[in-house]
Enzyme design. Structure first.
Site, PDB file in Angstrom:
ATOM      1  N   ASP A 135       0.857  -1.183   0.000  1.00  0.00           N
ATOM      2  CA  ASP A 135       0.000   0.000   0.000  1.00  0.00           C
ATOM      3  C   ASP A 135       0.896   1.237   0.000  1.00  0.00           C
ATOM      4  OD1 ASP A 135      -2.160   1.672   0.115  1.00  0.00           O
ATOM      5  OD2 ASP A 135      -2.663   1.253   2.205  1.00  0.00           O
ATOM      6  N   ASP A 148      -3.005   2.528  -5.977  1.00  0.00           N
ATOM      7  CA  ASP A 148      -1.950   2.587  -4.966  1.00  0.00           C
ATOM      8  C   ASP A 148      -1.879   1.355  -4.070  1.00  0.00           C
ATOM      9  OD1 ASP A 148      -4.384   3.031  -3.759  1.00  0.00           O
ATOM     10  OD2 ASP A 148      -3.676   4.615  -2.429  1.00  0.00           O
ATOM     11  N   GLU A 149      -2.532   0.275  -4.448  1.00  0.00           N
ATOM     12  CA  GLU A 149      -2.615  -0.866  -3.539  1.00  0.00           C
ATOM     13  C   GLU A 149      -2.766  -2.163  -4.325  1.00  0.00           C
ATOM     14  OE1 GLU A 149      -5.539  -2.224   0.174  1.00  0.00           O
ATOM     15  OE2 GLU A 149      -5.919  -0.364  -0.929  1.00  0.00           O
TER      16      GLU A 149
END
Length: 362
Positions: free
Chosen positions: A11, A106-107
């Protein structure tokens, strides 16, 4: 962790805000919010860690954010830049495994049980991935390592920002038992409040409840709660997962009774939905409005269009139009939500769309 799955959850730390602080040194060390300013009745897409100190978080109305931090700096989102950085990060992941499941720009989850690298431990792979991300993008990431997705996700949040945590099989049970119920990934505020009313305050309390009781209290989610209380999660890392819908909803601290206020709240929720559509390069043909009344009765209203949409004006007007047909006489509203389904990628040709299905862009 030999003989069992090796899962890494990565993350990025305050991704959008960190990109802005990287590219614009004048923002470094200052509270910034990526999103629309209060004058535009917008919402916060992302907040820097300096802003989070003031209680500012994503999906918060910009007006409330500026009240909490008068010197907050609002920065217009640059989704194309975030997407480019996301592709850089995806390329780093691919050095270690092809089993990559994106959650957002983003993850992502990575299954490194059979890694492409010569590193024997998932913890070493996670450490090398984080170092490569920082070296090649100038950004930091946090990682969680465990034997299933639930625990890997939980581990990521234990040492943020710019940290890494490993949960081994013989550690999982004790860790879960001492965890406050609000800290469980997958248990939202409403469910956590309900659990505390039932005397379920920790993982140990949750573990004492039977699966039948949890299903009676929480419906089908009770099966999931029963498993995670024991650290069980059989979900695989789906490299080509296709999202079925995108949406957002807001529960209000006090029930709403003014229709004009409700319409304004719908406009704010529509902004959040369109932000998520932009994140995933998606459009949807079916818009669904969700309304929960003060007595907990819930209704949905949907409309399916010939052409897919992602534009804020269209999403807002369609949601408000569906809401105008709802009978509110004598009823207050405690929750509003908007979602889009029948999704497809936006702004892309047919060949690119087919490629994206295979690539599942992180």
């Amino acid at each position: 962790m030999d003989g069992i799955r090796k899962i890494i959850h990565v993350d990025m730390d305050a991704f959008y805000a960190s990109v802005e602080q990287r590219d614009y040194p004048q923002y470094q060390g200052k509270p910034i919010a990526v999103g629309s300013s209060p004058t535009q009745r917008g919402v916060v897409c992302a907040a820097s860690y300096e802003a989070r100190v003031f209680g500012i978080h994503s999906a918060m109305p910009s007006k409330l954010a500026i009240q909490r931090c008068p010197h907050l700096i609002f920065v217009k989102p640059r989704f194309e830049v975030y997407r480019t950085v996301s592709e850089q990060i995806r390329a780093i992941f691919e050095r270690y495994t092809d089993l990559i499941e994106p959650v957002a720009l983003d993850e992502a989850y990575l299954d490194v049980t059979e890694s492409k690298s010569n590193l024997p431990y998932a913890s070493a792979i996670a450490r090398e991935i984080r170092a490569s991300i920082q070296q090649e993008t100038g950004l930091t990431a946090s990682a969680g390592v465990s034997f299933n997705k639930f625990l890997a996700k939980m581990a990521t949040g234990m040492n943020k920002p710019n940290g890494s945590t490993v949960i081994l099989p013989d550690q999982a049970e004790a860790l879960i038992e001492q965890l406050a119920i609000e800290k469980f990934h997958g248990i939202g505020k409403v469910s956590a409040t309900r659990m505390r009313e039932l005397g379920i305050c920790t993982g140990a309390d949750l573990k004492q409840r039977s699966e039948t009781e949890l299903v009676q209290q929480f419906g089908k989610m009770g099966h999931h709660y029963f498993k995670i209380a024991r650290g069980q999660d059989d979900r695989i890392v789906e490299a080509n997962r296709v999202r079925k819908s995108l949406g957002a909803e807001t529960s209000f601290a006090q029930d709403l009774t003014d229709r004009a206020v409700m319409l304004h709240e719908l406009a704010t929720i529509a902004q959040d939905v369109c932000h998520r559509l932009e994140q995933h390069q998606a459009k949807g043909r079916t818009l669904t409005l969700k309304v929960k009344f003060g007595n907990y009765q819930q209704i949905t209203r949907s409309r399916t269009l010939l052409n897919p949409i992602c534009e804020l004006g269209i999403v807002t007007s369609l949601a408000q139009e569906l809401f105008e047909a709802v009978d509110l006489e004598g009823r207050s509203v405690r929750l509003l939500g908007i979602s889009l389904s029948n999704l497809g990628t936006s702004h892309l040709g047919s060949e690119t769309r087919a490629a994206l299905v295979q690539l599942a862009l992180f």
